[in-house]
Motif scaffolding. Sequence first.
Motif: not given
Length: 235
Positions: A158-164, A167, A183
């Motif tokens: 997911s986008d949240d997984d990839r963002a994490q 980071r 983003s």
Amino acid sequence: MTQQLILDLLPPSPASLDNFVAGDNDEVLDALRNLRPGRAIYLWGPAGAGRSHLLQAVATGGDALYFGREDTAAALKEIATSEALHYRLIAVDDVQHLDDDGQAALFTLYNRWREVAAADNGFALVLAGDRAPLAMPLREDLRTRLGWDLVFRLELLSDDDRAQALRKRAGERGLQLSPEVISWVLTHYARDMGRLSALVDALDRYSLEKHRAITLPLLKDLLASSQPTKESDNS
């Protein structure tokens, strides 16, 4: 934008189970960590889900073999028909691209795997393709063998997984990526973590080279500088 040129700036880190971002694929990771000789796992899913990463991660060491798309059917057949196999694990990637000879070699390897599954010289099989076993463009007897043991579908992050994960990758290099940069990357760049990790590594080097903080303008400068020139396009 030429994403492959970004990857050429810095080679990706060697694939391992520890640096695979699991997302919704924890069950797959657990199965691979506990894989034993005599068992087989078939992984399938879309491009960018991490199939090749996982196969390369488990096929490490002198007692494991990895066969990728560039390997020949003859090499696979040689292993499948050799008198003695001294491997704990054999991984075969991108099975959807196997030609007739490659399919015949994999069929032989599957039969060999089953014959010695309970013996001291048993080995594990890990295979990967882009679709479910029965939907594979392969001979019927090979399609059924893909489903003989464990089968897992790999889910995209997911986008949240990839963002994490971005980071975390940046933090490992002592960097901090702004929400604006993250983003933009998630919206405009590749989905798979191999490319995303390589981009973070390239950004780190580029920021040091230019003596500039990592910002969205710096990221766009990096991508623009990696595009081929008109002269190279016409060569």
